[in-house]
Design an enzyme around this catalytic site. Structure first.
Site, short mmCIF file in Angstrom:
data_model
loop_
_atom_site.label_atom_id
_atom_site.label_comp_id
_atom_site.label_asym_id
_atom_site.label_seq_id
_atom_site.Cartn_x
_atom_site.Cartn_y
_atom_site.Cartn_z
N GLU A 17 84.83 25.44 2.59
CA GLU A 17 84.23 25.03 3.86
C GLU A 17 84.88 25.67 5.08
O GLU A 17 84.21 25.99 6.05
CB GLU A 17 84.28 23.50 3.99
CG GLU A 17 83.34 22.79 3.04
CD GLU A 17 83.35 21.29 3.23
OE1 GLU A 17 83.32 20.84 4.38
OE2 GLU A 17 83.41 20.56 2.22
N ASP A 90 84.68 20.37 -0.32
CA ASP A 90 85.55 19.19 -0.42
C ASP A 90 85.16 18.26 -1.57
O ASP A 90 83.98 18.15 -1.92
CB ASP A 90 85.53 18.40 0.89
CG ASP A 90 86.34 19.09 1.98
OD1 ASP A 90 87.05 20.06 1.66
OD2 ASP A 90 86.25 18.67 3.15
N ASP A 92 84.26 15.24 -2.27
CA ASP A 92 83.65 13.94 -1.98
C ASP A 92 82.14 14.11 -1.96
O ASP A 92 81.61 15.19 -2.25
CB ASP A 92 84.16 13.37 -0.65
CG ASP A 92 83.96 14.34 0.52
OD1 ASP A 92 83.19 15.31 0.37
OD2 ASP A 92 84.57 14.13 1.58
N GLU A 94 79.96 14.27 0.47
CA GLU A 94 79.48 15.27 1.42
C GLU A 94 79.79 16.68 0.93
O GLU A 94 78.95 17.58 1.05
CB GLU A 94 80.12 15.03 2.79
CG GLU A 94 79.46 15.81 3.90
CD GLU A 94 79.91 15.35 5.27
OE1 GLU A 94 79.35 15.88 6.26
OE2 GLU A 94 80.81 14.50 5.37
N TYR A 308 94.08 15.40 -0.86
CA TYR A 308 92.86 15.17 -0.07
C TYR A 308 92.95 13.85 0.70
O TYR A 308 93.37 12.82 0.16
CB TYR A 308 91.65 15.16 -1.00
CG TYR A 308 90.35 15.23 -0.25
CD1 TYR A 308 90.09 16.26 0.63
CD2 TYR A 308 89.38 14.26 -0.43
CE1 TYR A 308 88.89 16.33 1.32
CE2 TYR A 308 88.18 14.31 0.24
CZ TYR A 308 87.93 15.36 1.13
OH TYR A 308 86.75 15.41 1.82
N ARG A 310 90.54 12.02 2.32
CA ARG A 310 89.45 11.03 2.36
C ARG A 310 89.39 10.35 0.99
O ARG A 310 88.74 10.84 0.07
CB ARG A 310 88.12 11.69 2.72
CG ARG A 310 88.10 12.22 4.15
CD ARG A 310 86.74 12.76 4.55
NE ARG A 310 86.80 13.28 5.90
CZ ARG A 310 87.07 14.55 6.22
NH1 ARG A 310 87.30 15.42 5.25
NH2 ARG A 310 87.11 14.95 7.47
N HIS A 354 89.77 10.01 -6.19
CA HIS A 354 90.90 10.91 -6.00
C HIS A 354 92.20 10.11 -6.01
O HIS A 354 92.19 8.89 -6.01
CB HIS A 354 90.78 11.65 -4.66
CG HIS A 354 89.42 12.18 -4.39
ND1 HIS A 354 88.87 13.18 -5.13
CD2 HIS A 354 88.49 11.83 -3.47
CE1 HIS A 354 87.66 13.43 -4.69
NE2 HIS A 354 87.40 12.63 -3.69
#
Length: 790
Positions: A17, A90, A92, A94, A308, A310, A354
């Site tokens: 990203e 990433d 997750d 999204e 990570y 989030r 995670h």
């Protein structure tokens, strides 16, 4: 004749990203891999329209994002010439959705598409992940699609209603509307609060033998705890114990163990960074992203410093636990490691996708890499590193003593605890939202039955206090406890309600505005489901079920939209032709020209004070914050102001204004609530984070601290001033204050030009290129206008 055929080996493409992550991963993978960044999303629902066909199965109309044409073209070209394409966005929902959008938009064949995720960006994890790719998880993608479309439907169909009925530029959303409601309801609780009187009663006691020890005990009750609700009840106890001997009823000494807090998850990291570092949730996540994606460390190269950020999981890998044990034993000794390795259980409802947030390599201590980090990166990394190491350390042990004394049938208690073994507190102590209680002095070594002498009685009247307003930290905690939102939504939700001015921040506390209350009132009346905490939490659970493959995403949308559409149609009908007025927010300031009570308005550059007498009176002035203490020159209020360059300084209320200055007191130093014990003047401290010792500025006082003994001024960044760091010099507050006035004066003199001069100026201006907005600037403005609806 022999012909030689040459073939060029194709490289593998890795798409991430951000450029920072691309740089880090590119170093780890080496030749044979080309790493490119998508710069976030590459396609989305269009900003100019709803973009969802609600009549035909909620089909989304995804479009390439404007401005990303060059990036998309480069990625298409690179993907076409690659043997394999690794989508490494990433880890997750999204990120999974971005990978899917990339595959669809770039038209990457299934047999070339490989999905990989990195919980931490280290050489070992990156290479292991590339070696074991998987397919795109469509359940995760569908859960993200459902969330995106839900938010689009609510935002694009509710916001126009708010524009028509209240004010243009407003917005509504599933999570932001609930967050605003929580702040509004807390404000209503504070207004409705009725204080109740109560009394505390402390007695000063000493041993019979002189100079053998004295202490203070607090009233407890008889057999059970009693509350003293009035002065009469308090006086009854005082009259009963006067003249009646006190004796020690019991002494209890024990060791109390205190366990460390678990490692960080997204919400607790945001809360703790707010409390300890004064970082907003948005800033916390931005800095954490930098630490995750990689920082150049001398001797190590580019290193991803944390896992990570989030996550709602408290799980830690066995490798990380072993590294923590080794660090604790080698650095602090084996006594600081518990008998068993600590494992923490995630709360119910956590996705547990995670690990918890931890340093990628605990051996990289904050002190060792401080020189390679910015100030914010260092402070946040130190917070994460310390919390992780502490969570695997032994309990702190306190020597706790409790004494109960008795007189006339009433009991009084005194307690004291002292640290016996530091344990995890040698590394980290969790912050608190409220201030700690005043610590009790050490207690004498008393024996049960020992007589005591009463030396003083200290009754004190109190009143119960209303609930405390939310801070960013406590609001995130409330959202998490009620199951509203997910780790990735907390920071943007709070930023949105602040940007929309539904809520304002006063110091560290959040308070609703009249606009926020009007919008929340309308939502509660016409759209009760949208602002209902239980309903919103249930929606989050349904999204989790879509992720787990237990529910179809279109079924979820269909179940929601039926009731929402009816509420929307009814609201349009009920509010037909009606416009809701937002009452002015009245301030404590008075107009310098006409004496009216000024009100708070909003403009292009934020909130400001305006005279309600407009258009007869057009006086305005910036909002100022009243500080503790009094002006040392005239006794007026001290106000916090902002200089033209954005620096906070402090000045007397009688400094400036259209009426002229009657007091010239200004300073960069921060006034504190404590007065000097010698002269009674307000004391000050240096600005900056962390504890700063207050000092007295009265030159006639015995406690006066000279300028050179107060500590240095905080320097401005060299980049801002265009000077080298060594040439930086902090301007005086007076100079900063005077500068705008000079500029104004210059402006006035410029206006008084002769006709000849005006003609000359006009001729010069005509020669210059006309000032026009570029196409890019126009596009940006258009985007911002459209984005307000969402």
């Amino acid at each position: 004749m022999i012909y030689w055929r040459y073939t060029v080996a194709k490289t593998n493409l890795v798409i991430v990203e951000s450029p920072a992550k691309a740089k880090t991963i590119g170093k780890y993978l080496g030749p044979g891999y080309e790493v490119k960044a998508s710069m976030g999303h590459v396609r989305d629902l269009p900003k100019s329209k709803l973009g969802v066909d609600v009549e035909h199965g909620f089909l989304p109309d995804y479009q390439p994002i404007k401005g990303k044409e060059e990036v998309i073209s480069e990625l298409k070209k690179a993907a076409k010439g690659s043997e394999k394409v690794f989508l490494a966005t990433d880890p997750d929902r999204e990120g999974e959705a971005i990978s899917w959008h990339l595959k669809e938009l770039l038209r990457i064949p299934d047999d070339k598409t490989y999905r990989v995720t990195f919980n931490e960006i280290t050489k070992r994890v990156v290479n292991e992940s590339i070696a074991s790719p998987r397919n795109i998880d469509m359940d995760l993608v569908d859960a993200q699609q459902a969330r995106r479309i839900l938010d689009r439907i609510v935002g694009y169909q509710l916001s126009p209603l708010l524009w028509k009925k209240i004010r243009r530029g407003l917005s509504a959303g599933r999570v932001q509307s609930v967050a605003t409601r929580l702040v509004c309801e807390r404000e209503e609780e504070i207004r409705a609060f009725q204080p109740q009187e109560y009394w505390s009663l402390d007695v000063d006691l000493s041993r019979i033998a002189p100079n053998m020890g004295a202490f203070t005990a607090a009233f407890h009750g008889r057999e059970k705890k009693m509350e003293l609700h009035s002065e009469q009840e308090m006086q009854t106890v005082v009259d009963a114990v006067r003249g009646v001997p006190f004796s020690v009823k019991g002494v209890k000494r024990q060791d109390k163990n205190r366990s460390p807090a678990p490692p960080f998850i997204t919400s607790t990291l945001q809360q703790e960074a707010s409390r300890k570092l004064n970082m907003t949730p948005r800033r916390t996540m931005a800095v954490a992203q930098q630490l995750y994606e990689g920082v150049d460390i001398q001797g190590e190269g580019t290193v991803g410093l944390i896992t990570y950020m989030r996550t709602d999981s408290l799980r830690l890998s066995e490798e990380a636990l072993a590294a923590a044990k080794e660090m604790i034993v080698s650095r602090y000794g084996k006594d600081y490691y518990p008998a068993e390795t600590r494992h923490f259980k995630a709360k119910s409802g956590a996705q547990d996708a995670h690990e918890a947030i931890r340093p990628s390599d605990v051996r990289l201590t904050p002190e060792e890499i401080k020189k390679d980090l910015t100030s914010e990166q260092y402070r946040l990394y130190k917070l994460i590193w310390s919390r992780f190491l502490a969570c695997q350390m032994a309990n702190a042990v306190y020597d706790s003593v409790g004494i109960e004394v008795e007189s006339a049938g009433y009991t009084f208690r005194a307690t004291h605890s002292s640290l016996k073994f530091a344990g995890f507190t040698a590394v980290y102590v969790e912050g608190r939202d409220e201030e700690d209680e005043v610590k009790q002095s050490p207690l004498p070594d008393l024996k049960e039955g020992e007589p005591l002498s009463l030396t003083g009685v200290k009754p004190e009247q109190h009143f119960t206090q209303p609930p405390t307003r939310y801070t960013e930290a406590t609001l995130i905690k409330a959202l998490e406890e009620k199951g509203i939102g997910r780790p990735s939504t907390y920071a943007p939700t709070i930023s949105t309600i602040l940007d929309r001015e539904y809520v304002v921040k006063e110091g560290k506390y959040l308070r609703t505005t009249p606009l926020g209350e009007v919008v929340t009132g309308l939502m509660k009346d016409k759209f009760p489901d949208i602002v209902d905490t239980t309903f919103t939490a249930h929606m989050e659970e349904q999204l989790d079920e879509v992720e787990e493959g237990k529910e179809k995403w279109k079924d979820l949308l269909s179940g929601f939209y039926g009731g929402f559409e009816k509420e929307l149609q009814q609201a349009e009908k009920d509010l037909d032709g009606e416009r809701i007025k937002v009452p002015d927010e009245v301030s404590d300031e008075v107009c310098d020209l006409c004496g009216r009570q000024m009100v708070i308005k909003s403009g292009r550059f934020g909130r400001f004070l305006a005279c309600p007498g407009y258009p007869e009176c057009t006086f305005t002035k910036p909002i100022v914050v009243e500080m503790p203490g009094k002006c040392p020159k005239c006794g007026g209020r001290i106000l916090k102001k902002t200089s033209k360059k954005g620096y906070a300084y402090y000045g007397c209320e009688h400094n400036g204004g259209r009426g002229g200055s009657t007091c010239d007191f200004m300073t960069w130093d921060v006034p504190v609530k404590d007065n000097c014990p010698e002269c009674g003047w307000t004391m000050f401290k240096k600005s900056g984070r962390g504890f700063k010792k207050p000092f007295c500025i009265n030159p006639d006082c015995a406690n006066f601290t000279p300028e050179d003994k107060r500590g240095g001024y905080k320097k401005k960044p060299a980049a801002e001033s265009g000077k080298a760091a060594g040439e930086e010099k902090q301007p005086t507050a007076a100079a900063e204050e005077a500068a705008p006035a000079k500029k104004t004066a210059a402006k006035k003199s410029t206006d008084k030009k002769t006709p000849a001069k005006k003609a000359a100026v006009k001729k010069t201006v005509e020669k210059k290129a006309p000032s026009k907005k570029t196409a890019a600037a126009k596009k940006t403005t258009k985007k911002r206008t459209a984005a307000k609806a969402e």
